[in-house]
Design an enzyme around this catalytic site. Structure first.
Site, PDB file in Angstrom:
ATOM      1  N   TYR A   1      -1.886  -1.086  10.377  1.00 17.55           N
ATOM      2  CA  TYR A   1      -1.995  -1.446   8.958  1.00 17.55           C
ATOM      3  C   TYR A   1      -0.787  -0.923   8.191  1.00 17.55           C
ATOM      4  O   TYR A   1      -0.149  -1.664   7.418  1.00 17.55           O
ATOM      5  CB  TYR A   1      -3.284  -0.854   8.391  1.00 17.55           C
TER       6      TYR A   1
ATOM      7  N   SER B   1       0.858  -1.189   0.000  1.00 21.56           N
ATOM      8  CA  SER B   1       0.000   0.000   0.000  1.00 21.56           C
ATOM      9  C   SER B   1       0.887   1.230   0.000  1.00 21.56           C
ATOM     10  O   SER B   1       2.052   1.176   0.431  1.00 21.56           O
ATOM     11  CB  SER B   1      -0.891   0.002   1.253  1.00 21.56           C
TER      12      SER B   1
END
Length: 255
Positions: free
Chosen positions: A158, A145
């Site tokens: 995350y 990401s």
């Protein structure tokens, strides 16, 4: 021939979280490019639907209905399903996020995110690497990401796991390069997925995203799956240890 092949004919690809969002887009793109697939996800109905869509593209699909944290069981089922076939491509896509502010993160949330996003990806990559060493070829693709590269407003755990995937990609590429195993990652920005659905319904939030995205729009899933096909195909044979940010330019200056 100056243009290397972007086809995946006769290859076998395994995709975790392959029935929704980014994972499904990659699954169908691989099938359209000629690959047979093993799809891993938790929902039997989603698996059956995606299997049918792959078969409509003329390719073979097998499914494994397990939580990604059950990686030992996943490995056993992959071994049974692949038979004598080599695993040519492995995609670690399954992941999750809990958007807690840092001071509100519980130990339970920490364990769940780290296990799902990072621990399972490592041990499944370990298995894939062992298989690929047998033939001295293979491609591993980790879905990271932009949050693994630049700071986000919430979701610190995350972001940490996605950063870890980028570093894992580099280390495995270095260690397994001698076996002609390519290990790369893809770092998406905002695409329409289950993880972003609620956020993308908030007009103010979307506007804040667009202000930090030079292309001034949300990505389309087919614009991400092309990067995966490139890395999985012969066209990506000299790429390893890299993270391709498919982000509309967001990482030019960060969030």
């Amino acid at each position: 021939m100056f243009l290397p092949s972007f086809r995946l004919d006769k290859k076998l690809a395994v995709i975790t979280g392959g029935t929704k969002g980014i994972g499904k887009a990659i699954t169908l793109a691989f099938a359209e490019s000629g690959a047979d697939v093993i799809i891993i996800a938790r929902n039997e109905n989603d698996l059956e639907k995606t299997k049918q869509e792959v078969e409509e593209l003329g390719r073979q699909a097998n499914t494994i209905c397990l939580d990604i944290n059950e990686y030992e069981n996943i490995i056993n089922e992959v071994e049974e399903l692949r038979g004598n076939r080599h695993i040519d491509v492995w995609v670690n896509n399954a992941g999750m996020n809990i958007r807690s502010e840092a001071e509100k993160v519980s130990e339970e949330e920490w364990d769940q995110i780290v296990s799902t996003n990072m621990k399972s990806a490592f041990f499944l990559s370990q298995y894939a690497g062992r298989v690929m060493k047998e033939k001295k070829e293979g491609k591993i693709i980790n879905i990271s990401s932009v949050g693994g590269h630049t700071a986000l407003r919430t979701g610190v755990v995350y972001a940490m796991t996605k950063s870890a995937l980028i570093q894992m990609t580099k280390n495995l590429a270095l260690e397994w390069g001698k076996y002609q195993i390519n290990v790369n990652a893809i770092g998406p920005w905002y695409f329409p997925t289950a993880l972003t659905e609620e956020l993308l319904q908030n007009e103010d939030y979307v506007q804040s995203i667009l202000e930090r995205t030079p292309l001034n729009r949300i990505g389309k899933l087919e614009e991400l799956s092309g990067a995966a096909v490139f890395l999985a195909s012969d066209a990506g044979n000299y790429m390893t240890g890299q993270t391709l940010f498919v982000d509309g330019g967001m990482t030019i200056y960060g969030f």
